[in-house]
Design a protein around this motif. Structure first.
Motif, short mmCIF file in Angstrom:
data_model
loop_
_atom_site.label_atom_id
_atom_site.label_comp_id
_atom_site.label_asym_id
_atom_site.label_seq_id
_atom_site.Cartn_x
_atom_site.Cartn_y
_atom_site.Cartn_z
N ALA A 302 0.82 -1.22 0.00
CA ALA A 302 0.00 0.00 0.00
C ALA A 302 0.85 1.27 0.00
O ALA A 302 0.33 2.37 -0.15
N VAL A 303 2.16 1.12 0.16
CA VAL A 303 3.05 2.28 0.24
C VAL A 303 3.11 2.99 -1.12
O VAL A 303 3.07 2.36 -2.18
N ASP A 304 3.19 4.30 -1.07
CA ASP A 304 3.28 5.13 -2.27
C ASP A 304 4.34 4.58 -3.22
O ASP A 304 5.50 4.38 -2.84
N SER A 305 3.95 4.32 -4.46
CA SER A 305 4.87 3.75 -5.45
C SER A 305 6.03 4.69 -5.78
O SER A 305 7.05 4.26 -6.31
N GLU A 306 5.88 5.98 -5.45
CA GLU A 306 6.95 6.94 -5.73
C GLU A 306 8.01 6.97 -4.63
O GLU A 306 9.01 7.67 -4.76
N LEU A 307 7.76 6.23 -3.55
CA LEU A 307 8.78 6.12 -2.50
C LEU A 307 9.75 5.01 -2.90
O LEU A 307 9.47 3.82 -2.70
N ALA A 308 10.88 5.39 -3.46
CA ALA A 308 11.82 4.40 -3.98
C ALA A 308 12.49 3.62 -2.86
O ALA A 308 12.84 2.45 -3.01
N CYS A 309 12.65 4.25 -1.70
CA CYS A 309 13.35 3.60 -0.60
C CYS A 309 12.66 3.95 0.71
O CYS A 309 12.39 5.12 0.97
N PHE A 310 12.37 2.94 1.52
CA PHE A 310 11.74 3.19 2.81
C PHE A 310 12.03 2.02 3.75
O PHE A 310 12.17 0.88 3.32
#
Length: 349
Positions: A302-310
């Motif tokens: 569900a994490v934002d697809s634009e967050l490349a690294c988390f």
């Protein structure tokens, strides 16, 4: 020759219509200019009242210059608008600019919104709440003079940024969440009387040049004396952020703000608005969708697809905080001071 008569008549009619339209437009422009001039003259003649709170930003600001600059504002200067007013960017000089909320008089809701916002904001000074520099009251309109936030709103940065702009990284999202929680915690627990915001959403969380969050827009705010559990009022706010109990009880509580903040946390995590078209098409909503994902233990999907690294573990913890905020039963939701502590612990570990 006879065939040319209708053409001449048609051309004449067109010319007359063109001249007439120009005259009408000129008269309308003149009336608008005259109205603005009359408002300025009335305001400067003593009918308007300007109050500025002492600060370095307002020392050189005179009522006359301020009103004249305000009357020059156009649609190009609009930063945002809503049911209770329009916010403009007002540039005084090269080093001084403000966000000015203009509320036209004559509408009961707008007058009430101005009073609510002024009552809520007059004595508040906090790093995570937008600063009110002053206000102006005139027969035709009211103005609230705010600190200008260089990075606009969280809504704009998350959802309306240009393709050239980089998406918010995880560290920035966490900092924004903690800052907004700190501002809300101050309103709920440290202000006397306590302040229930009633319209917490991503567009009402503004960001300074360091992406520090500032809670803003107190047009629906309600004051609550310590010892009371709620304020009876009409349900108000923004669809998608409203707590479910508002529709049943008509009571405003601090736990309602907690629910709305939980929705904002989901926005930061997923990059989706609560009214995203994909949810509408499926007959669902952001909160329901995320709860289903969490039940399956698939938060990372569900994490934002634009967050490349988390960091996966941190993300799960923030999802868990949001889930607590979104409890259907308000009595089971944490307070904002508890939410703040949970978010700070998530960052520190």
């Amino acid at each position: 020759m006879g065939g040319s008569t209708p053409m001449v008549f048609y051309i004449t009619i067109c010319c007359v219509a063109f001249v007439a339209s120009k005259i009408v437009v000129s008269l309308l422009c003149y009336k608008r200019w005259a109205k603005k001039r009359r408002i300025i003259e009335d305001s400067l003649a003593g009918e308007g009242k300007m109050v500025m709170f002492r600060s370095p930003a307002t020392q050189a600001l005179s009522a006359k210059a301020f009103v004249k600059n305000t009357m020059k504002l156009t649609n190009k200067d609009i930063l945002g608008s809503g049911g209770y007013g329009t916010v403009y960017k007002l540039v005084v000089d090269e080093s001084t600019a403000f966000a000015v909320k203009k509320l036209n008089r004559g509408n009961e809701n707008r007058d009430l919104g101005f009073e609510r916002e002024l009552n809520a904001m007059a004595d508040i000074k906090h790093r995570n709440i937008v600063t009110l520099h002053g206000y102006y009251v005139a027969p035709q309109f009211n103005l609230l003079i705010y600190e200008l936030m260089p990075n606009g709103s969280l809504d704009a940065l998350l959802h309306r940024r240009s393709p050239e702009e980089k998406p918010l990284d995880w560290e920035s999202r966490c900092r924004i969440a903690v800052g907004a929680a700190r501002g809300l915690s101050y309103l709920h627990h440290d202000c006397i009387p306590h302040v229930i915001h009633r319209d917490i959403k991503s567009s009402n969380i503004l960001l300074d040049r360091n992406l520090e969050a500032r809670v803003s827009d107190f047009g629906l705010a309600t004051l609550m004396e310590p010892g009371r559990s709620h304020v009876s009022t009409m349900a108000a706010g923004t669809f998608g952020y409203l707590p479910p109990e508002y529709f049943d009880t008509g009571r405003a509580t601090t736990k309602g703000d907690v629910y709305s903040f939980g929705v904002v946390l989901l926005e930061l995590l997923t990059g989706k608005r609560p009214t995203d078209e994909s949810f509408v098409e499926e007959g669902s909503k952001l909160v329901t969708w995320v709860k289903g994902v969490m039940e399956d233990g698939r938060e990372e999907h569900a994490v934002d697809s634009e967050l490349a690294c988390f960091p996966a573990e941190e993300v799960k913890k923030v999802f868990a905080v949001a889930d607590k905020c979104l409890e259907p039963d308000p009595s089971r939701r944490p307070t904002m001071i508890e939410v703040l502590k949970m978010l700070e612990q998530t960052q520190s570990k």
